[in-house]
Write a protein that holds these residues in place. Sequence first.
Motif, PDB file in Angstrom:
ATOM      1  N   LEU A  50       0.833  -1.209   0.000  1.00  0.00           N
ATOM      2  CA  LEU A  50       0.000   0.000   0.000  1.00  0.00           C
ATOM      3  C   LEU A  50       0.863   1.253   0.000  1.00  0.00           C
ATOM      4  CD1 LEU A  50      -2.942   0.981   0.112  1.00  0.00           C
ATOM      5  CD2 LEU A  50      -2.736   1.001   2.619  1.00  0.00           C
ATOM      6  N   TRP A  51       1.937   1.222   0.781  1.00  0.00           N
ATOM      7  CA  TRP A  51       2.896   2.333   0.790  1.00  0.00           C
ATOM      8  C   TRP A  51       3.459   2.572  -0.613  1.00  0.00           C
ATOM      9  CZ3 TRP A  51       7.700   2.195   4.579  1.00  0.00           C
ATOM     10  CH2 TRP A  51       8.484   3.328   4.370  1.00  0.00           C
ATOM     11  N   GLU A  52       3.897   1.509  -1.270  1.00  0.00           N
ATOM     12  CA  GLU A  52       4.439   1.616  -2.623  1.00  0.00           C
ATOM     13  C   GLU A  52       3.395   2.179  -3.588  1.00  0.00           C
ATOM     14  OE1 GLU A  52       7.624   0.879  -5.447  1.00  0.00           O
ATOM     15  OE2 GLU A  52       7.635   0.447  -3.293  1.00  0.00           O
ATOM     16  N   GLY A  53       2.172   1.681  -3.506  1.00  0.00           N
ATOM     17  CA  GLY A  53       1.131   2.137  -4.419  1.00  0.00           C
ATOM     18  C   GLY A  53       0.760   3.591  -4.209  1.00  0.00           C
ATOM     19  N   ILE A  54       0.684   4.033  -2.945  1.00  0.00           N
ATOM     20  CA  ILE A  54       0.335   5.431  -2.666  1.00  0.00           C
ATOM     21  C   ILE A  54       1.420   6.369  -3.179  1.00  0.00           C
ATOM     22  CG2 ILE A  54       0.024   7.096  -0.799  1.00  0.00           C
ATOM     23  CD1 ILE A  54      -1.418   4.926   0.772  1.00  0.00           C
ATOM     24  N   VAL A  55       2.691   6.033  -2.918  1.00  0.00           N
ATOM     25  CA  VAL A  55       3.786   6.899  -3.342  1.00  0.00           C
ATOM     26  C   VAL A  55       3.847   7.007  -4.862  1.00  0.00           C
ATOM     27  CG1 VAL A  55       6.296   7.153  -3.380  1.00  0.00           C
ATOM     28  CG2 VAL A  55       5.151   6.512  -1.260  1.00  0.00           C
ATOM     29  N   ARG A  56       3.729   5.878  -5.538  1.00  0.00           N
ATOM     30  CA  ARG A  56       3.824   5.901  -7.001  1.00  0.00           C
ATOM     31  C   ARG A  56       2.532   6.382  -7.651  1.00  0.00           C
ATOM     32  NH1 ARG A  56       8.523   3.996  -8.606  1.00  0.00           N
ATOM     33  NH2 ARG A  56       9.705   2.571  -7.253  1.00  0.00           N
ATOM     34  N   GLY A  57       1.387   6.083  -7.039  1.00  0.00           N
ATOM     35  CA  GLY A  57       0.122   6.519  -7.613  1.00  0.00           C
ATOM     36  C   GLY A  57      -0.066   8.020  -7.554  1.00  0.00           C
ATOM     37  N   PHE A  58       0.288   8.627  -6.419  1.00  0.00           N
ATOM     38  CA  PHE A  58       0.162  10.070  -6.262  1.00  0.00           C
ATOM     39  C   PHE A  58       1.446  10.814  -6.630  1.00  0.00           C
ATOM     40  CE2 PHE A  58      -3.146   8.518  -3.320  1.00  0.00           C
ATOM     41  CZ  PHE A  58      -4.233   9.255  -3.798  1.00  0.00           C
ATOM     42  N   GLN A  59       2.466  10.061  -7.065  1.00  0.00           N
ATOM     43  CA  GLN A  59       3.736  10.637  -7.502  1.00  0.00           C
ATOM     44  C   GLN A  59       4.336  11.566  -6.426  1.00  0.00           C
ATOM     45  OE1 GLN A  59       3.069  12.479 -11.340  1.00  0.00           O
ATOM     46  NE2 GLN A  59       2.770  10.508 -12.371  1.00  0.00           N
ATOM     47  N   ILE A  60       4.401  11.027  -5.222  1.00  0.00           N
ATOM     48  CA  ILE A  60       4.983  11.775  -4.107  1.00  0.00           C
ATOM     49  C   ILE A  60       6.489  11.849  -4.301  1.00  0.00           C
ATOM     50  CG2 ILE A  60       5.309  11.808  -1.604  1.00  0.00           C
ATOM     51  CD1 ILE A  60       2.697  10.293  -1.341  1.00  0.00           C
ATOM     52  N   PRO A  61       7.097  13.031  -4.182  1.00  0.00           N
ATOM     53  CA  PRO A  61       8.558  13.129  -4.360  1.00  0.00           C
ATOM     54  C   PRO A  61       9.293  12.239  -3.363  1.00  0.00           C
ATOM     55  CG  PRO A  61       7.546  15.311  -4.371  1.00  0.00           C
ATOM     56  CD  PRO A  61       6.475  14.343  -3.949  1.00  0.00           C
ATOM     57  N   SER A  62      10.351  11.619  -3.845  1.00  0.00           N
ATOM     58  CA  SER A  62      11.110  10.699  -2.988  1.00  0.00           C
ATOM     59  C   SER A  62      11.785  11.412  -1.837  1.00  0.00           C
ATOM     60  CB  SER A  62      12.157   9.958  -3.820  1.00  0.00           C
ATOM     61  OG  SER A  62      13.060  10.875  -4.425  1.00  0.00           O
ATOM     62  N   VAL A  63      11.993  12.718  -1.962  1.00  0.00           N
ATOM     63  CA  VAL A  63      12.611  13.459  -0.876  1.00  0.00           C
ATOM     64  C   VAL A  63      11.653  13.570   0.310  1.00  0.00           C
ATOM     65  CG1 VAL A  63      11.861  15.760  -1.602  1.00  0.00           C
ATOM     66  CG2 VAL A  63      14.015  15.485  -0.346  1.00  0.00           C
ATOM     67  N   THR A 240      23.528  13.101   8.984  1.00  0.00           N
ATOM     68  CA  THR A 240      24.299  13.550   7.819  1.00  0.00           C
ATOM     69  C   THR A 240      23.496  13.435   6.536  1.00  0.00           C
ATOM     70  OG1 THR A 240      26.355  12.858   8.898  1.00  0.00           O
ATOM     71  CG2 THR A 240      26.426  13.221   6.521  1.00  0.00           C
ATOM     72  N   GLU A 241      22.845  12.301   6.337  1.00  0.00           N
ATOM     73  CA  GLU A 241      22.115  12.079   5.087  1.00  0.00           C
ATOM     74  C   GLU A 241      20.865  12.932   4.997  1.00  0.00           C
ATOM     75  OE1 GLU A 241      23.422  10.502   2.698  1.00  0.00           O
ATOM     76  OE2 GLU A 241      25.101   9.727   3.850  1.00  0.00           O
ATOM     77  N   VAL A 242      20.278  13.310   6.115  1.00  0.00           N
ATOM     78  CA  VAL A 242      19.153  14.253   6.068  1.00  0.00           C
ATOM     79  C   VAL A 242      19.613  15.591   5.519  1.00  0.00           C
ATOM     80  CG1 VAL A 242      17.650  15.657   7.517  1.00  0.00           C
ATOM     81  CG2 VAL A 242      17.699  13.202   7.820  1.00  0.00           C
ATOM     82  N   GLY A 243      20.794  16.036   5.943  1.00  0.00           N
ATOM     83  CA  GLY A 243      21.331  17.290   5.413  1.00  0.00           C
ATOM     84  C   GLY A 243      21.645  17.218   3.930  1.00  0.00           C
ATOM     85  N   ARG A 244      21.973  16.038   3.428  1.00  0.00           N
ATOM     86  CA  ARG A 244      22.248  15.854   2.006  1.00  0.00           C
ATOM     87  C   ARG A 244      20.997  15.524   1.198  1.00  0.00           C
ATOM     88  NH1 ARG A 244      27.541  11.867   2.627  1.00  0.00           N
ATOM     89  NH2 ARG A 244      28.970  13.411   3.552  1.00  0.00           N
ATOM     90  N   MET A 245      19.853  15.442   1.854  1.00  0.00           N
ATOM     91  CA  MET A 245      18.576  15.109   1.210  1.00  0.00           C
ATOM     92  C   MET A 245      18.559  13.687   0.662  1.00  0.00           C
ATOM     93  SD  MET A 245      17.019  17.899   1.833  1.00  0.00           S
ATOM     94  CE  MET A 245      15.529  17.862   0.866  1.00  0.00           C
ATOM     95  N   ASN A 246      19.399  12.816   1.189  1.00  0.00           N
ATOM     96  CA  ASN A 246      19.382  11.396   0.810  1.00  0.00           C
ATOM     97  C   ASN A 246      18.426  10.665   1.752  1.00  0.00           C
ATOM     98  OD1 ASN A 246      21.287  11.823  -1.213  1.00  0.00           O
ATOM     99  ND2 ASN A 246      23.001  11.453   0.190  1.00  0.00           N
ATOM    100  N   VAL A 247      17.131  10.873   1.518  1.00  0.00           N
ATOM    101  CA  VAL A 247      16.139  10.346   2.440  1.00  0.00           C
ATOM    102  C   VAL A 247      16.062   8.822   2.369  1.00  0.00           C
ATOM    103  CG1 VAL A 247      13.728  10.545   3.175  1.00  0.00           C
ATOM    104  CG2 VAL A 247      14.867  12.497   2.160  1.00  0.00           C
ATOM    105  N   ASP A 248      16.383   8.240   1.212  1.00  0.00           N
ATOM    106  CA  ASP A 248      16.343   6.785   1.110  1.00  0.00           C
ATOM    107  C   ASP A 248      17.372   6.133   2.032  1.00  0.00           C
ATOM    108  OD1 ASP A 248      18.381   7.891  -0.369  1.00  0.00           O
ATOM    109  OD2 ASP A 248      18.304   6.394  -1.962  1.00  0.00           O
ATOM    110  N   MET A 249      18.539   6.773   2.191  1.00  0.00           N
ATOM    111  CA  MET A 249      19.549   6.249   3.109  1.00  0.00           C
ATOM    112  C   MET A 249      19.086   6.393   4.559  1.00  0.00           C
ATOM    113  SD  MET A 249      22.395   4.696   3.141  1.00  0.00           S
ATOM    114  CE  MET A 249      23.725   4.265   4.239  1.00  0.00           C
TER     115      MET A 249
END
Length: 285
Positions: A50-63, A240-249
Amino acid sequence: MTPLILALLFWAIAWAFNEWLVRFEPRSLALRRLIGIVVPTVFGIAVLALWEGIVRGFQIPSVLLPPPSMIWARIVGSVPILWADFQQTFLKAVLIGYVLGCGSGFLVAILIDRSPFLQRGLLPLGNFVSALPIIGVAPIMVMWFGFDWPSKAAVVIIMTFFPMLVNTVQGLAASSSIDRDLMRTYAAGYWQTLIKLRLPAAAPFIFNALKINSTLALIGAIVAEFFGTPIVGMGFRISTEVGRMNVDMVWAEIAVAAVAGSVFYGVVSLAERAVTFWHPSVRGG
């Protein structure tokens, strides 16, 4: 919107399957245990879908919110970094601080049980110290013990000491006066009564503190790394990664921490079931 529709369809199917499973009452103990594992597993997979579908369906930015597939790809591609962070935070700061904090809290509880003066003087102080905010304690520990893992272990010791102290003191008072009088009629001394009666009666309280501390220790170590650490560690990587906007990390580190904390809690729970097999709550389960 196709990913969202597929995700909602999968969610509905998984929900119906789980509803059927929880209403199914098999006679086999092994099958009941299997159902107890399958139900939360299916629910977790459905949440991720459901998380995957909502993010891709509504095209939520990965950041803002990366999809689980992106987080998994980051985990697979960053195993050496995640393993180094896990070693620094969990294997060093969390485990060492947990053992020292819980062990010292248990020993001090025994001393308090022997001394009414300590019970009246130290317990109120312990409640006061346990209420101290970690964001105030962590920088002080970093200044005292340096930037490496010992300062994080010191924070974990502070966070785990007083829950163990309070629960153990309460557990030692859990045995009834009739049982203690019976031990005295058998000419049992303090240590015999403690080992054979009062500590077994206090075991559920002690394991309750151990389970609480298993999560507190990980939280304390990660937060403490925000205030100074070498270039390794879960808290360091997140900040550190929050400051670099690497939210996936960041989410990859959160996933590793969640899995480590859940496994740690599960190990303590299994140890509790093995030690307190005689307790009604365990026998009833």
